[in-house]
Design a protein around this motif. Structure first.
Motif, PDB file in Angstrom:
ATOM      1  N   LEU A 127       0.448  -1.404   0.711  1.00  0.00           N
ATOM      2  CA  LEU A 127       0.362  -0.176  -0.171  1.00  0.00           C
ATOM      3  C   LEU A 127       1.054   1.196  -0.133  1.00  0.00           C
ATOM      4  CD1 LEU A 127      -2.724  -1.192   2.200  1.00  0.00           C
ATOM      5  CD2 LEU A 127      -2.500  -0.593  -0.156  1.00  0.00           C
ATOM      6  N   ASP A 128       1.893   1.059   0.422  1.00  0.00           N
ATOM      7  CA  ASP A 128       3.093   2.231   0.472  1.00  0.00           C
ATOM      8  C   ASP A 128       3.601   2.834  -0.991  1.00  0.00           C
ATOM      9  OD1 ASP A 128       2.411   2.021   3.210  1.00  0.00           O
ATOM     10  OD2 ASP A 128       4.377   1.250   3.391  1.00  0.00           O
ATOM     11  N   THR A 136       9.955  -8.043   4.262  1.00  0.00           N
ATOM     12  CA  THR A 136       8.265  -9.037   3.482  1.00  0.00           C
ATOM     13  C   THR A 136       7.876  -9.334   4.677  1.00  0.00           C
ATOM     14  OG1 THR A 136       9.477 -11.159   3.111  1.00  0.00           O
ATOM     15  CG2 THR A 136      10.219  -9.363   1.928  1.00  0.00           C
ATOM     16  N   PRO A 137       6.513  -8.640   4.703  1.00  0.00           N
ATOM     17  CA  PRO A 137       4.891  -8.859   5.135  1.00  0.00           C
ATOM     18  C   PRO A 137       5.016 -11.010   5.015  1.00  0.00           C
ATOM     19  CG  PRO A 137       4.490  -7.887   3.973  1.00  0.00           C
ATOM     20  CD  PRO A 137       5.625  -7.348   3.460  1.00  0.00           C
TER      21      PRO A 137
END
Lengths: 188, 824
Positions: B101-102, B163-164
């Motif tokens: 989203l960034d 990372t997510p």
């Protein structure tokens, strides 16, 4: 004629043992004799007559007792005689018996047969074949290459030593040979 | 990975300096800028500082420094570029980056790794597992090397990139880590191995890494590591024994090459030592036993000249009697190859191995597997080992003579000889030096050295043999009480074979003892007279036959001195023929004994030969075809050789004139000389002419008619062994469906080839590893059999149908005729 007494028997058997070894038992006890009228085989025994030892079948001995002692010349097979000083020697007439039961044998090459028959000892170069495991002073019967018994003697060397000897060494001392029938006819 | 070569490109020249205040901005320009603030916004966002840095960095720098500047820059860029390369290399489908989203882009690096690993592992499987190391091509190796480097760097970068998907990735990682790790280790092994083989000198340190890998916990990895190390060492080890430099030598100043060489050698040696130690340590554990033994054996047979040979040999000899067939076969094969390829190690390994085996026999009290002594049969010695050293003596005497002569001539020609002597001395001295140098340069062994080693080996070998013989004679009380009867002499058979083979090298002194022992051994039966010698002491018929055979072989080889007649062994053999039983005892040994004792050129006592003939004839009535054939061949042989025995073929029951002293045949006599066989008749031959086996019947009839011809020129060439083998194989073959050729009397019995299909299943059931082959062959055989019967049946049917068809046609003809006659 009389049977052998203790001492004489031991002496005779010792001498025979040197030549035939354990086959002595066969000679003395188990040799069947078909001689005589009896259908069952008899046995052989040793008898002494005038200092000579004879190997006779028992049935023959029975019949020989009918002859006077002085008139009896010989019976059966003579195997040896006692000397004046009571020593026992085997004679050539016993060769058949010895050869059939011999333990130690030596075969001569054809070239050295004549030498032995004249009374000489056996040299190593004349030996065609020799039984293994002969020790010194063993009784040895000498044959020709065709298996004809020629005589007997006493081993001078063991088979082992025989191998390393030079060809002119004596292997068997001569005792008696069948040439004696011609050479010493009178003395037999 | 090549460094990208950059051309030195200078930036364009700067425009002439114009001061800010001198710039005049026109009105139109101002208006434009105010209207399009958005577009012009970038100017304010310009990072002037970095741009100036960028531009000025390279401007004033001189050429060489310029290059180095660019190089540094490149290096900094490379890791980033590599990641980008990664992104391109593999499936673009999975390479799609993720946009958070960034607005940040995250490239999926970690999952790609897994995918790559899987694809690589697929590759790895395809290329094969255990020995796939050598099979991977160099290109693939290089690719794997690259990937491994990237992986290593990635491991470092992963911590940076959080990372997510990190949690998910972690889980997946844990599952695949073990497999991954294994695969990575395998590939590491592969690369290291290839690198070492390509250039051992510079990559020698990788040996240590390989060793480290092989200390892993996973069994497969350890096995792989050991095996790859084995392959590497086999190729790397030099052709000489490495001797580490002494203190003094190390202090000396040496050239770079020598230093490099020394370093290489010492590293090689230390890692080799570690490897050998590891192998020997691991050998104790049962899971690794086969692998480690295989490695040890291969090493030993490949590089027997190298250091640490004693340790390897000790391990091999320890396992030479193992219960495990595979291990034992490996060790025996290695030792045999050591003996045969003496050139590789100059004979020292032979001596050591033989001495070790002798020790082993001694400590284990002769209870070993027969293979361990069977290896001695592959030894070979120089022909003239038994003859004494004659050359040296001659040489020495010659020297003495020449010296004497010199001394004598000296006083006569003093002034001239002075100069000549010195010149001669010089010449001889230089010649000696040249000889010594030549000897040192060429690796040929000194004759005396070789002789010494061979006599050492020989003495150890005979020590073992005599020890085994002694043990057979007087086994210790524990052994006799524990073990059964015939199993307590496993080493006797190979020992006797060995004595037979090396009999020509036995010293004459030992001959008498040896013959004594053999005689006693041959005489040992289950009914030995002494009560002290229990049944645990008896030898089987085969073993006793072997004793007789060996005695004859020994005698034959030492025939030069005297022709000795082995009376006692003949007596033993005579009784052994009676004791032989076909199922329990080995017929081949009997056949060999027949050949060696009777058929070989020996002159026999008539009585004895006749006794054997009679007994063998009776023997051939009692047993199967094989033994009968062997016996009949021997009988024929003996009858041909001993002419007098032919009266056995005549019908004189009393023996006629040839009987000799004994007038009646004693069948149970134990001494062949006293059997009186010359008085018997060979009536068995008559019965044998009616034997079911055609070969035997022809043979028997041949023998019975032998007496007629005066001059027998026809000699039987077949030996009893051949006859036995051929007859026994005929038994095993299928019953012939075609007709049997009636064999001619003249034809040799063994060569009766049956006209029909003779399928010979050469079945050797002894090797477990050949079971599959056996199964295959048996199925083939039985399929063939079935096909043949099918064929026959079908043919029969065909004949029947044709017959019926013919009949029908005839019937039809007849009917027509009848009709015709009726009509007419």
């Amino acid at each position: 004629m009389r049977p052998l007494d203790e001492k004489e028997t031991t002496v005779v058997f010792d001498k025979l043992y040197k030549f035939v070894g354990n086959n002595l038992q066969k000679i003395v006890m188990e040799n069947p004799s078909y001689e005589g009228p009896d259908p069952n085989p008899g046995r052989y025994c040793f008898r002494l007559q005038k200092n000579r030892v004879y190997y006779v079948s028992e049935s023959l001995v029975k019949r020989a007792t009918n002859i006077k002692r002085e008139k009896l010349v010989s019976m059966g097979t003579q195997i040896g005689k006692f000397t004046k000083s009571d020593k026992f020697h085997l004679t050539i007439q016993g060769l058949n018996l010895l050869a059939a039961n011999a333990r130690h044998k030596v075969w001569l090459k054809p070239t050295s047969e004549m030498s032995f028959l004249y009374g000489n000892s056996v040299l190593k170069g004349g030996v065609g074949r020799i039984t293994e495991n002969i020790q010194v002073n063993d009784g040895v019967v000498v044959y020709s290459m065709a298996d004809v018994p020629l005589g007997f003697g006493v081993a001078a060397k063991s088979t082992q030593d025989c191998r390393k000897m030079d060809p002119n060494g004596i292997v068997v001392h001569h005792h008696a040979d069948i040439g004696e029938y011609l050479r010493m006819e009178d003395e037999l | 990975m090549g460094k990208k070569k950059q051309k030195v490109v200078l930036p364009p020249e700067l425009p002439p300096e114009v001061l800010d205040k001198d710039i005049e901005v026109s009105d139109e320009d101002l208006q434009f800028v105010n209207q399009n603030l958005d577009y012009a916004g970038f100017v304010s966002n310009l990072d002037t500082h970095s741009i100036t840095k960028h531009v000025t960095r390279v401007a004033d720098v001189k050429e060489d420094a310029l290059e180095s500047l660019y190089e540094k820059r490149l290096r900094k860029k490379q890791p980033n570029k590599k990641i980008e390369e990664n992104a391109i290399e593999v499936d673009p489908v999975d390479a799609l980056p993720v946009k958070t989203l960034d607005g940040k882009l995250y490239y999926r690096t970690v999952p790609r790794e897994i995918k790559k690993v899987e694809s690589e592992s697929n590759e790895g499987d395809a290329t094969g597992h255990d020995m796939g190391l050598a099979k991977l091509t160099k290109a693939e190796k290089r690719a794997k090397l690259k990937k491994s480097r990237k992986e290593a760097k990635k491991q470092a970068k992963e911590e940076v990139q959080q990372t997510p998907q990190a949690d998910v990735l972690d889980e997946v990682k844990n599952d695949l880590t073990a497999e991954e790790a294994n695969e990575s280790k395998k590939y590491k092994l592969a690369e290291l191995g290839m690198a070492l083989l390509a250039d051992p000198e510079s990559n020698i340190k990788s040996l240590r890494e390989m060793l480290e890998i092989s200390k892993d916990g996973n069994r497969a990895i350890v096995v792989l590591g050991l095996k790859s190390l084995l392959a590497v060492f086999k190729d790397i080890v030099p052709g000489y024994r490495i001797r580490l430099p002494t203190e003094k030598e190390q202090e000396m100043k040496v050239s770079k090459e020598v230093k490099k060489m020394r370093l290489y050698e010492s590293t090689l040696l230390s890692s080799y030592k570690a490897y050998v130690q590891r192998l020997i340590a691991i050998e104790q554990q049962t899971i690794y036993k086969r692998v480690s033994v295989r490695c040890i054996c291969t090493l030993l047979s490949a590089v027997p000249h190298f250091n640490f040979r004693e340790n390897l040999l000790a391990a091999v000899v320890r396992n030479i009697s193992s219960q495990d067939d595979v291990v034992r076969n490996l060790c025996c094969a290695t030792v045999k190859s050591l003996f045969i390829n003496e050139g590789k190690h100059g004979g020292e390994a032979t001596v050591e191995a033989v001495q070790m085996i002798a020790e082993l026999v001694k400590t284990s009290d002769c209870q070993l597997h027969p293979d361990s002594v069977q290896v001695f049969l592959s030894l070979s010695f120089d022909e003239d080992l038994g003859k004494p050293h004659v050359a040296d003596v001659d040489g020495k005497s010659k020297n003495k003579k020449s010296k004497k002569r010199k001394g004598f001539e000296e006083p006569n020609h003093l002034p001239d000889n002075g100069k000549k002597k010195t010149r001669q001395e010089m010449m001889t001295r230089t010649r000696d030096e040249v000889n010594a140098d030549f000897k040192a340069a060429s690796f040929t062994q000194d004759l005396s050295e070789r002789r010494r080693m061979q006599s050492q080996t020989l003495s150890a070998v005979f020590q073992t043999f005599f020890r085994i013989l002694k043990h057979t004679m007087h086994p210790t009380s524990e052994a006799s009480s524990l073990l059964g009867a015939s199993g307590s002499h496993p080493l006797l058979a190979p020992c006797l074979n060995g004595i037979g083979k090396f009999s020509h090298l036995i010293d004459l002194d030992f001959m008498a003892d040896l013959m004594n022992y053999l005689r006693k051994l041959a005489g040992k039966s289950s009914k030995s007279g002494d009560l002290s010698e229990n049944s645990s002491n008896y030898l089987t018929v085969s073993e006793r036959l072997l004793c007789c055979i060996v005695a004859f072989k020994v005698m034959k080889n030492n025939l030069d001195a005297l022709n000795v007649d082995l009376q006692d062994f003949f007596v033993q053999f005579y009784t052994l023929i009676l004791e032989y039983r076909p199922g329990r005892d080995q017929g081949e040994i009997l056949a060999e004994a027949l050949k060696i004792m009777l058929c070989d050129d020996r002159q026999h006592d008539m009585q004895r030969a006749a006794a054997f003939i009679k007994r063998l004839a009776t023997f051939s009535l009692c047993f199967g075809s094989a033994e009968s054939m062997a016996a009949l061949v021997t009988v024929k042989h003996l009858l041909q050789k001993n002419v007098k025995c032919r009266n056995l073929l005549e019908n004189d029951a009393g023996g006629g004139s040839f009987a000799g002293a004994i007038v009646k045949y004693q069948p149970y006599a134990s001494d062949p000389n006293l059997s009186g066989a010359l008085a018997s008749v060979l009536w068995e031959l008559n019965l044998l002419t009616k034997h079911y086996n055609p070969a035997i019947s022809t043979m028997a009839s041949g023998i019975s008619t032998m007496g007629c011809a005066n001059n027998q020129v026809y000699h039987s060439i077949v030996s009893p062994q051949q006859a036995f083998k051929e007859s026994s194989l005929e038994q095993e073959s299928i019953v012939p469906s075609g007709g049997i050729k009636i064999s001619n009397k003249k034809r040799k019995p063994g060569k009766d080839k049956l006209s029909s299909v003779k399928v010979r299943p050469d079945v050797n059931m002894k090797h477990q590893s050949d079971e599959n082959e056996v199964r295959k062959k048996l199925t083939e055989h039985f399929l063939l059999l079935r096909d043949i019967t099918e064929n026959q049946r079908l043919r029969g049917e065909l004949e029947r149908t044709t017959l019926s068809l013919n009949l029908y046609e005839q019937y039809k003809k007849q009917k027509k005729q009848k009709r015709k006659t009726k009509m007419a």
